[in-house]
Enzyme design. Structure first.
Site, PDB file in Angstrom:
ATOM      1  N   LYS A   1       0.773  -0.897   0.084  1.00  0.00           N
ATOM      2  CA  LYS A   1       0.148  -0.164  -0.140  1.00  0.00           C
ATOM      3  C   LYS A   1       0.991   1.268   0.072  1.00  0.00           C
ATOM      4  O   LYS A   1       1.547   1.363   0.985  1.00  0.00           O
ATOM      5  CB  LYS A   1      -0.963  -0.146   1.077  1.00  0.00           C
ATOM      6  CG  LYS A   1      -2.212   0.775   1.019  1.00  0.00           C
ATOM      7  CD  LYS A   1      -2.213   2.172   1.225  1.00  0.00           C
ATOM      8  CE  LYS A   1      -1.614   2.971   2.417  1.00  0.00           C
ATOM      9  NZ  LYS A   1      -1.351   4.148   2.400  1.00  0.00           N
TER      10      LYS A   1
ATOM     11  N   SER B   1       1.789   6.900  11.261  1.00  0.00           N
ATOM     12  CA  SER B   1       1.341   7.388  12.530  1.00  0.00           C
ATOM     13  C   SER B   1       0.653   6.408  13.568  1.00  0.00           C
ATOM     14  O   SER B   1       0.182   5.482  13.261  1.00  0.00           O
ATOM     15  CB  SER B   1       0.168   8.558  12.003  1.00  0.00           C
ATOM     16  OG  SER B   1      -0.917   7.850  11.936  1.00  0.00           O
TER      17      SER B   1
ATOM     18  N   CYS C   1      12.179   8.313  12.544  1.00  0.00           N
ATOM     19  CA  CYS C   1      11.451   7.978  13.848  1.00  0.00           C
ATOM     20  C   CYS C   1      12.664   7.857  14.759  1.00  0.00           C
ATOM     21  O   CYS C   1      12.084   7.778  15.976  1.00  0.00           O
ATOM     22  CB  CYS C   1      11.084   6.446  13.512  1.00  0.00           C
ATOM     23  SG  CYS C   1      11.572   5.851  11.811  1.00  0.00           S
TER      24      CYS C   1
ATOM     25  N   GLU D   1       5.699   0.145  13.471  1.00  0.00           N
ATOM     26  CA  GLU D   1       6.551   1.120  13.882  1.00  0.00           C
ATOM     27  C   GLU D   1       5.950   2.525  14.063  1.00  0.00           C
ATOM     28  O   GLU D   1       5.547   3.012  13.131  1.00  0.00           O
ATOM     29  CB  GLU D   1       7.723   1.041  13.025  1.00  0.00           C
ATOM     30  CG  GLU D   1       9.109   1.352  13.686  1.00  0.00           C
ATOM     31  CD  GLU D   1       9.834   2.421  12.780  1.00  0.00           C
ATOM     32  OE1 GLU D   1       9.665   3.768  13.152  1.00  0.00           O
ATOM     33  OE2 GLU D   1      10.247   1.822  11.499  1.00  0.00           O
TER      34      GLU D   1
ATOM     35  N   GLY E   1      -1.993   3.652  12.937  1.00  0.00           N
ATOM     36  CA  GLY E   1      -1.398   2.181  13.000  1.00  0.00           C
ATOM     37  C   GLY E   1      -2.328   1.695  14.193  1.00  0.00           C
ATOM     38  O   GLY E   1      -2.491   0.166  14.112  1.00  0.00           O
TER      39      GLY E   1
END
Lengths: 532, 532
Positions: free
Chosen positions: A182, A240, A298, A261, A244
């Site tokens: 995706k 995000s 991150c 993550e 998530g």
């Protein structure tokens, strides 16, 4: 928004085909704030269904293929990406505003193809499957592919964590699974270029048509259906926390594994001895780490913990100068800009103050002034949750504790993070403080660093790009590092008294490659099972 | 029910203390249906809070202890259980009706202490932690304890899967975590005896007081709070699907790992060549496997898949005779009896028929006649979900398919199971059928067997007592097998550029035991890191 351009096709069941899309979208050039030309489809559930069926069919075939075939696909794909590097980097720049050089073309693209090649080597070698043979009981087990994997890529790595070329993709494929990618909607064009090469490489390697598929966008509801679908083996998601956790809830309810993550503020503790010894050097390292890529990592150091004193004051002043002097980078999207401003506001509401007067750049491009906020540990402890708001971008919160005990209290209320770093004196003056703080920090992070900022994430077998919830969905697995990232997309297959010729080659007496590490009766070895 | 006996104390923070219970309960003697004397408390949330705090304190200490200390506790505990074997087995018999000999005293108790000793060896040796050292990047990682583990034990293994002595307990402790044991309410007395020895062994090993704690019963709501509590590292649960999935939902929402072992019907495929060759032998194996322990095993063969033909008819007739001739065992509880009768009824409603006229024993003890049901594959395929109702106990469903294709369809609609077995001819007559059916079965089970019933679960490093959802919560982990069961209760800890003396011993250059297997630069070895 009306447009005359044709909507790009999706890659389903090995064919680029027109999408029966419910609507379309455009990417935006972050440097201008203007939409880019190409139109991309938002797929319907019907399209997901077709992709799921093709993936399930592909998986049935892939299970029987030698891993060398998958390795050859990954290598061929890497070659093709290298050959088209310039075009891909240019497109990624247009869609993300990340610099072509050195970032995209010289660092991220080679990292991406390097990961694909490492994944190929891991697939071929097979040690990641942790073959375990108990000759006495004649029980043998190994990790095996789990089934079609849905990969949702993040906005901040258009190549190295792209859903159709990045870390999760490489790990899922190398583990023997088809992937339904995706795309991240902020860089669909980059994803399309990569997918074109993936499709060619699939054909060249004669892998099943549904091995790699691409959808650009789904409704939230369809995303949740996808990760919970019986045909799905598991999901990798980077992005995000809010999106998530919705996917996690859907996957959890269906008993489907999902590896997330999410957010992380990556605490960095600067002990007094280190500041006294090499304050300016650390200020330089911190500034580079915090502002690099406009802070959109991150592992960006979003929280710095210091102990009160004149060295700390001088250090903060030094950082302010550096932040003021540094160019203001462009952010990935209007959404990132909006979230960053909201996070800064949330930190301010919690009591944090600007340590510099921000001259917010008023420009068409998406950007926010380099931002350093300041709070006392007491303020932090009064509103610990709000003070941990992730400010994704070029901003960081500096927290000053009165003493080590107070610093410990701050660390003790931290949520799970990907990383935690401690800078200390090269002599032993910080040893007591380190000993007191390390155990508290250790439990709250996946990767603990000494004297090093967290933003470099080496593709090492010993890497942990993971950490306790809510940094990720599982503290046991890493999203970066090969072969360490592969087992996420596997299931444990045990063979009890199964006749020798029916065992997978990896579990037969003869080591199929002569190089695969297997645990035979408690000993890790590359040898065959000894004849009795 | 009124009673004059005193309510048993709980083991919290290293002390046997009176419970501030909300209510009390009694165990029942399954052989008489009568309640046993002792009264046990249902703990309040306040008691859980105290246990959680003590566990968190214990964990802070345990993290710094050498694993040898934990190993000595496990060994001392095993010795103490052995010394009290007779009393423990007698109590377990009283509460479960399982025979003292051979089952409890000669098989299950030695298995239990054997597991504790194997876990001690694994803790001491440390290879389970999968230490990985990348000398080039100076990044090192290993699995580390995850924090206090809540263990919910099942009713069917009062010793080997007891929450305070069994597989999950041994794995959680050996991995370095404190345990809060929630007794199975059908055998609280057995659990108390074990806990008495655990408490003594904790003291002898000088482990923190909160290392092992025991609560007998919680409200469902408090159970859900417990597994989701921030102080909890993870949970191991073995038991019914309905209660397990409620705990899973609570743990998932809090991002806490939970390892569930739920229901499984363990399909056994009997191919024509095998029946022709050795039908009576297989009938004998099947009968023993299905009725042993009154069928109360998670790996009980609850579904047998056969191909239509005269050998199959003869085989079924043979099984009927054996079931009729076999004694009817006692079930663990009124609840098990109720559930078994309901499951049989559900299978009948779905179309299954009795292949024998059940003479339901009308007795005070809890029991149900040995039950074999029969259905065609077509009937099965018409109601595949209902036909997979787990009949936990001495019952099995025999499904007859017209041909291999139809058998494949039956396997293709199976949910996740712990095991799947295939019996085939020792010549090659069944090879085609095997090749067609194996891939379908393989994806749906954790352990695949050949020519063997699934009920023996060896404590082997290669064992997988796990399987795809909903047999368990995660297809990647096993609940039985040492050291394979330990990583469930761990987190991945990475050390990036951490100074050598600050590394845990396991990750330092010198191999701390000289025997621990570590992966150094891609090679599994027991050697030290080579000097540069």
């Amino acid at each position: 928004m009306a447009t005359t351009t044709q909507t790009q096709p999706v890659l389903v069941a090995g064919r680029w085909q027109d999408s029966d899309c419910s609507s379309t979208f455009h990417a935006t050039n972050p440097n201008t704030g203007q939409p880019l030309d190409d139109s991309y489809p938002v797929s319907t559930w019907g399209e997901c269904e077709r992709a799921l069926n093709a993936a399930a069919e592909a998986f049935a075939v892939m299970r029987g293929l030698p891993s060398d075939r998958i390795a050859r696909f990954l290598e061929n794909y890497a070659e093709r990406i290298d050959a088209r590097a310039e075009e891909i980097a240019a497109c990624a720049h247009l869609e993300t505003a990340l610099p072509v050089s050195p970032r995209l073309q010289d660092v991220e693209l080679p990292r991406t193809t390097g990961q694909l090649r490492q994944a190929a080597a891991a697939a071929r070698e097979g040690s990641w499957r942790q073959a375990t043979i108990d000759t006495g009981a004649n029980i043998r087990s190994c990790l095996a592919p789990i089934g079609p994997v849905a990969v949702f890529g993040p906005n901040n790595f258009p190549l190295a964590f792209n859903s159709i070329a990045g870390g999760d993709f490489a790990a899922a494929i190398a583990a023997g699974n088809p992937v339904i990618a995706k795309a991240n909607t902020s860089h669909p064009g980059t994803t399309r270029l990569l997918a074109e090469e993936a499709a060619q490489a699939i054909e060249a390697a004669e892998l099943p048509m549904g091995t790699v598929q691409l959808l650009y966008r789904l409704s939230h509801k369809d995303g949740e259906r996808l990760v919970a679908d019986p045909r799905i083996g598991g999901t990798g998601y980077t992005g995000s926390q809010s999106a998530g956790l919705k996917l996690k809830a859907a996957a959890d309810a269906a008993g489907k594994p999902i590896y997330l993550e999410l957010s992380s503020i990556n605490p960095v503790v600067l002990l007094p001895g280190a500041l006294q010894e090499r304050g300016p050097q650390i200020a330089e390292e911190f500034t580079t780490s915090c502002l690099m890529g406009t802070g959109q990592f991150c592992t960006n150091p979003g929280l710095v913990l210091l102990l009160a004193g004149s060295d700390t004051e001088a250090w903060i002043a030094d950082v302010v100068n550096r932040f003021n002097a540094a160019p203001v980078g462009t952010l990935l999207s209007a959404g990132v800009q909006r979230s960053l401003l909201a996070a800064i506001e949330s930190l301010e509401q919690a009591g944090a103050q600007h340590v510099m007067s921000p001259s917010a750049p008023e420009e068409d491009r998406f950007c926010v002034a380099n931002t350093a906020l300041w709070a006392t540990a007491q303020q932090f402890l009064a509103k610990p949750e709000q003070m941990q708001t992730e400010a994704f971008g070029n901003a960081s919160l500096l927290v000053v504790a009165r003493d080590v005990d107070e610093a410990e209290q701050v660390l003790a209320c931290l949520e799970g993070n990907l990383t935690g770093a401690v800078y200390s004196s090269t002599t032993d003056t910080d040893n007591d403080a380190y000993s007191q703080l390390e155990p508290v920090l250790r439990q709250r992070v996946g990767r603990l660093l000494n004297d090093k900022m967290p933003t470099g994430v080496a593709v090492s077998p010993a890497m942990n790009h993971g950490g306790p919830y809510p940094a990720t969905g599982s503290a046991q697995f890493t999203a970066v590092g090969i072969p360490a990232a592969l087992p996420r997309f596997s299931a444990l297959h045990c063979y009890d008294n199964v006749r020798p010729h029916r065992l997978p080659p990896l579990l037969q007496d003869t080591n199929p490659t002569g190089q695969t590490w297997r645990s035979i009766d408690g000993e890790w070895t590359q040898r065959d099972v000894a004849a009795k």
